[in-house]
Structures are given as structure tokens and as C-alpha cells.
Enzyme design. Structure first.
Site, mmCIF file in Angstrom:
data_model
loop_
_atom_site.group_PDB
_atom_site.id
_atom_site.type_symbol
_atom_site.label_atom_id
_atom_site.label_comp_id
_atom_site.label_asym_id
_atom_site.label_seq_id
_atom_site.Cartn_x
_atom_site.Cartn_y
_atom_site.Cartn_z
ATOM 1 N N CYS A 283 47.673 35.856 89.127
ATOM 2 C CA CYS A 283 48.782 35.345 88.312
ATOM 3 C C CYS A 283 50.096 36.045 88.699
ATOM 4 O O CYS A 283 50.591 35.831 89.789
ATOM 5 C CB CYS A 283 48.467 35.462 86.825
ATOM 6 S SG CYS A 283 49.587 34.463 85.817
ATOM 7 N N HIS B 42 43.782 32.503 86.384
ATOM 8 C CA HIS B 42 43.107 33.728 85.955
ATOM 9 C C HIS B 42 41.593 33.572 86.119
ATOM 10 O O HIS B 42 40.943 33.018 85.243
ATOM 11 C CB HIS B 42 43.416 34.015 84.481
ATOM 12 C CG HIS B 42 44.794 34.524 84.248
ATOM 13 N ND1 HIS B 42 45.131 35.850 84.354
ATOM 14 C CD2 HIS B 42 45.936 33.885 83.924
ATOM 15 C CE1 HIS B 42 46.417 36.014 84.104
ATOM 16 N NE2 HIS B 42 46.936 34.829 83.840
ATOM 17 N N GLU C 278 39.394 35.756 85.693
ATOM 18 C CA GLU C 278 38.717 36.516 84.632
ATOM 19 C C GLU C 278 38.742 35.782 83.292
ATOM 20 O O GLU C 278 38.146 36.242 82.323
ATOM 21 C CB GLU C 278 39.338 37.912 84.510
ATOM 22 C CG GLU C 278 40.660 37.994 83.756
ATOM 23 C CD GLU C 278 41.890 37.529 84.540
ATOM 24 O OE1 GLU C 278 41.723 36.914 85.605
ATOM 25 O OE2 GLU C 278 43.008 37.775 84.064
#
Lengths: 251, 204
Positions: free
Chosen positions: B79, B184, B186
Site C-alpha cells: 500500500c 493489502h 494481510e
């Protein structure tokens, strides 16, 4: 509609569900419910401390830390975020965004400070709206205290001050399962250019369809339908044909 | 061991959790010695570009990061971390990035609402070799949250693309050992975890 968000209102460590943001039917353990909705492929999870404003602090930091160990979708933490330090703690715990209402009403410049340090995308400005004749008034402290602010003007101000999105909860509809305040959603949507998420009132799949047909909101926050096992995430997504295909995948 | 770069910003906890979840050892550090010892580096981040670069500079991280990346150590920017790999950004005026990649970050030129928040499909770029990070993951959904990005990407280092508001966005870059995702991983469920497994295996 781009996002289906599971909303978990939490009191003393337990997910609760009220009516008009009041009352406290116990639903279950926040971590277990977050894991359950994550496993069902929910797009996002919103954890709201429903008594933080009352006590002036949030108890959610630890819970966010726990949830983020096993839940890998975006998590927003709301309730009791007062300062830039609180935002720091929330993000450090694993939250992606903070939802703020009361503190922004008390000190609107906090929005600029959060946006300049962490970016607008981190700040969900939460508006609790109550109908007042033809307009809506913004409330704080979980729908308990009127602010005298007009919701539409307040929404515009929050956008100018750097909010990344608006979470608009209809206090009138919340927990009633009688459908969204679609006029409210449409009015806020027309007033700003940032994403708007609707919350409050969904009691059946048709309510989502109605919202989807009459607005182009970016997201919807769901509590009762999920908590009372009236629908799975896949069934909710299938009710939003503008976004998801019949298998619940984004088109 | 994977070093997640600590520069006092962003959702680092989730990145660490995700690596832990997939069984990878990851540490949060800004110590150049630790960065040197790591098998791979992750530059996470959310927030404003200028603030991110200032914080990297305050911790003296610009030089070691650039040196290690040029020496061939795998580096993944996520990001804002992805954006900071670039030459510059127009966010809040003009700011210089790490310039490991020669792209400019601009506000997304779309009519659609910003920030772009939500899940978008990431497709492997047609004219590039199959992305290593997307092994087994072409056309999966990943979570994006951004108002700025690399748009109209033409160069071959662009490995994955996403679309928002009719605009084609660089979602994934792969330039030798330098990787970056605008999304993202994650926060992108199982697909994101698999992408991190792919990155980890490139670090071994």
C-alpha cells in the site's frame, strides 16, 4: 454496493444487539463471531464499543489485538476514540480504521489531525442520525444525546475536514429490522463525494435489495441478520446483485 | 526471518500476524543490522506519503533500504509502502520517494468516489511474465484502500492490474527482487495469505 460489513456492537466484552442503539440482548463472544463471519467471507468487520462514550474510554484495544491474529479482513474500531493517541493504539492493535462520532462533534479539528497523520482512509466518521420532521439531527453517545447539528451539513463538514468515509446509522431504524432509512442514505450520498456506508434497520434480504435499487452506497453494515442467523454472508451478498454474482463473488 | 520495517506508521500488527499465521518468522524492526540479516524485507504502511517518507528519514532508513534492495534482498512494499518505492507522489504537494522504481504516484483520475475502498480482482498483466506472487492466484479478489496510485502503467515491471472507476491501476509490481502491492495482502483473506506464502518462498 462494494462492501458487506459485519457490525458487532460490544458491551463489557460481549456482542450485544439493541433497538435504537439501546438495550442489550446478548449475542455472543466477539472473537468467535468475527471468526465466523470471516470464514463466511465477509468483506469487513466493524467492532463498536457501545458504552465507551459513557465511560470515556474504550475497552476494545485488547479485543482488536486478539481478533487480528486470526481474522484477515479489514477491521474498524469504533467507540471511545478521543485523540490521536487512541488512533495510534487502535492501529497498533491491528485495526485498519477508526470510527469516530462523539470526539469529532466535540472537537471537529481532530478529523484533520487524524487524516494528516494516518490518511483519510483511516477515518470513518460515524454519524448517528435521528429523523426530525423533514430533516435529520446528528446524535452522539449511541443515540442518546442530540447535538443540534443537521446531518447533511455535518456530513459535508466531515468530508471537508478529511473523513475518508461516512458510516450513517439511523437511530430510528437501528435494531427494528424494519428496513433502512433509505431517504437518509440517499440524502447523505448526494451531499458528499466520499464513500458512504449505511447501518441500521436490515431485517430481511429485501431490505438490502431496496437499498441497492434506490442508492449507490459503497457499503452496508449488517448486525441482526447475521447475529440472529437469519442469513449467511453469502445469502446477503446474493441479495445485492449489482455487486455480487449468485455465488456471492464480486462481479 | 522476514523483517517488517518499523517506522512508526501503519497497521504493522496485522502484517506480523499474517506472517505468524502462515508459519513464517517475522520481526518488527528498524535496526539496520537486523535488516541486513533478514531474508526478506517488508515495507508496510497506510496513511499519507509525505508523512511516511519523513518517518523513514527520521529513523535513517532511506539509505539502508535502498542499499539492501539494490543488493538483491527481496523487498515487498504494501500500500503506502508500495507507493514509497516510487520516484514521487503528488499527495499533499510533491514528495520524493525511495525511487527504487521510476513511477509517479498520482491521485486516481476517476469520477468514482475516493478513497477506493473495497475488494477488486487482480489480473496478471498480459504482456509480462506470470507474476511470482500471484502463483495460483490469478483473478482473485484483494482488498484495496487508497486514493493515490500508479495509473496507466505501461512498463513491464507491472505484474498485476486492477480496475476502479474505469481506471486501470497498478496493483502489483515485480522488478527482480523488488515487489509491491497496492492492495493489502494481510487483509485479503486466504488469497492474501497465499500471496504472502509466495513472497516468503522467494525469500528462502
Amino acid at each position: 454496493m462494494q462492501r458487506l460489513i459485519a457490525r458487532l456492537d460490544i458491551k463489557n466484552g460481549i456482542v450485544i444487539k439493541g433497538i435504537h442503539l439501546e438495550g442489550q440482548r446478548r449475542i455472543g463472544d466477539p472473537i468467535e463471531l468475527a471468526q465466523k463471519y470471516y470464514a463466511q467471507a465477509v468483506d469487513e468487520i466493524l467492532l463498536m464499543d457501545s458504552v465507551a462514550s459513557l465511560y470515556g474510554r474504550s475497552n476494545l484495544f485488547h479485543m482488536i489485538s486478539e481478533a487480528c491474529k486470526t481474522v484477515f479482513v479489514p477491521i474498524t474500531m469504533g467507540g471511545g476514540i478521543r485523540s490521536i493517541e487512541d488512533v495510534e493504539r487502535a492501529l497498533a492493535a491491528g485495526a485498519d480504521k477508526v470510527a469516530v462520532n462523539t470526539a469529532l462533534v466535540n472537537a471537529p479539528s481532530l478529523a484533520e489531525r487524524i487524516a494528516s497523520v494516518y490518511g483519510s482512509q483511516c477515518l470513518v466518521a460515524s454519524i448517528e442520525a435521528k429523523r426530525k420532521g423533514e430533516v435529520w439531527e446528528a446524535y452522539i453517545s449511541n443515540g442518546r444525546e442530540p447535538t443540534g447539528r443537521d446531518v447533511i451539513e455535518w456530513a459535508r463538514e466531515l468530508e471537508l475536514r478529511g473523513a475518508g468515509e461516512l458510516l450513517v446509522t439511523s437511530v430510528d431504524q437501528e435494531g427494528t429490522q424494519r428496513g433502512f432509512d433509505i431517504e437518509l442514505c440517499a440524502a447523505v450520498e448526494a451531499a458528499v463525494r466520499i464513500p458512504v456506508v449505511a447501518s441500521g434497520g436490515a431485517g430481511k434480504l429485501q431490505h438490502l435489495q431496496q437499498l441497492d435499487e434506490r442508492t449507490e452506497l459503497q457499503g452496508v453494515a449488517i448486525a441482526s441478520l447475521l447475529h440472529y442467523d437469519k442469513a449467511t454472508v453469502a445469502e446477503l451478498k446474493a441479495a445485492l446483485p449489482s455487486t455480487y454474482d449468485r455465488q456471492g463473488a464480486v462481479k | 526471518m522476514i523483517a517488517v520495517i518499523d517506522y512508526g506508521i501503519g497497521n504493522v500488527r496485522s502484517v506480523l500476524n499474517a506472517f505468524e499465521f502462515i508459519g513464517a518468522q517475522a520481526v518488527l524492526t528498524c535496526d539496520p543490522v537486523e535488516l541486513e540479516r533478514a531474508d526478506g524485507l517488508v515495507l508496510p504502511g497506510v496513511g499519507a506519503f509525505g508523512e511516511g517518507m519523513r518517518r523513514l528519514d527520521t529513523r535513517g532508513l532511506r539509505a539502508p533500504l535502498t542499499r539492501l534492495a539494490r543488493a538483491g534482498k527481496p523487498l515487498l512494499g504494501i500500500c503506502l509502502g508500495f507507493q514509497m518505492l516510487m520516484r514521487s507522489s503528488t499527495e499533499q504537494g510533491q514528495a520524493e520517494g525511495l525511487a527504487l522504481l521510476d513511477h509517479a504516484v498520482v491521485r486516481l483520475p476517476v469520477e468514482a468516489r475516493l478513497p477506493h475502498i473495497g475488494w477488486s480482482r487482480v489480473k496478471a498483466a498480459a504482456d509480462a511474465p506470470p507474476p511470482k506472487l500471484l502463483a495460483g492466484l490469478d483473478n482473485e479478489l484483494f482488498y484495496f484502500v487508497h486514493s493515490y496510485g500508479v495509473v496507466k502503467p505501461k512498463q513491464s515491471i507491472i505484474a498485476g492490474l486492477a480496475a476502479y472507476g474505469g481506471c486501470e491501476i497498478a496493483a502489483l509490481i515485480e522488478a527482480d527482487n523488488v515487489f509491491g502491492t497496492q492492495f493489502h495482502p494481510e487483509k485479503s483473506g486466504e488469497a492474501g495469505l497465499q500471496m504472502l506464502r509466495n513472497f516468503r518462498s522467494l525469500c528462502l
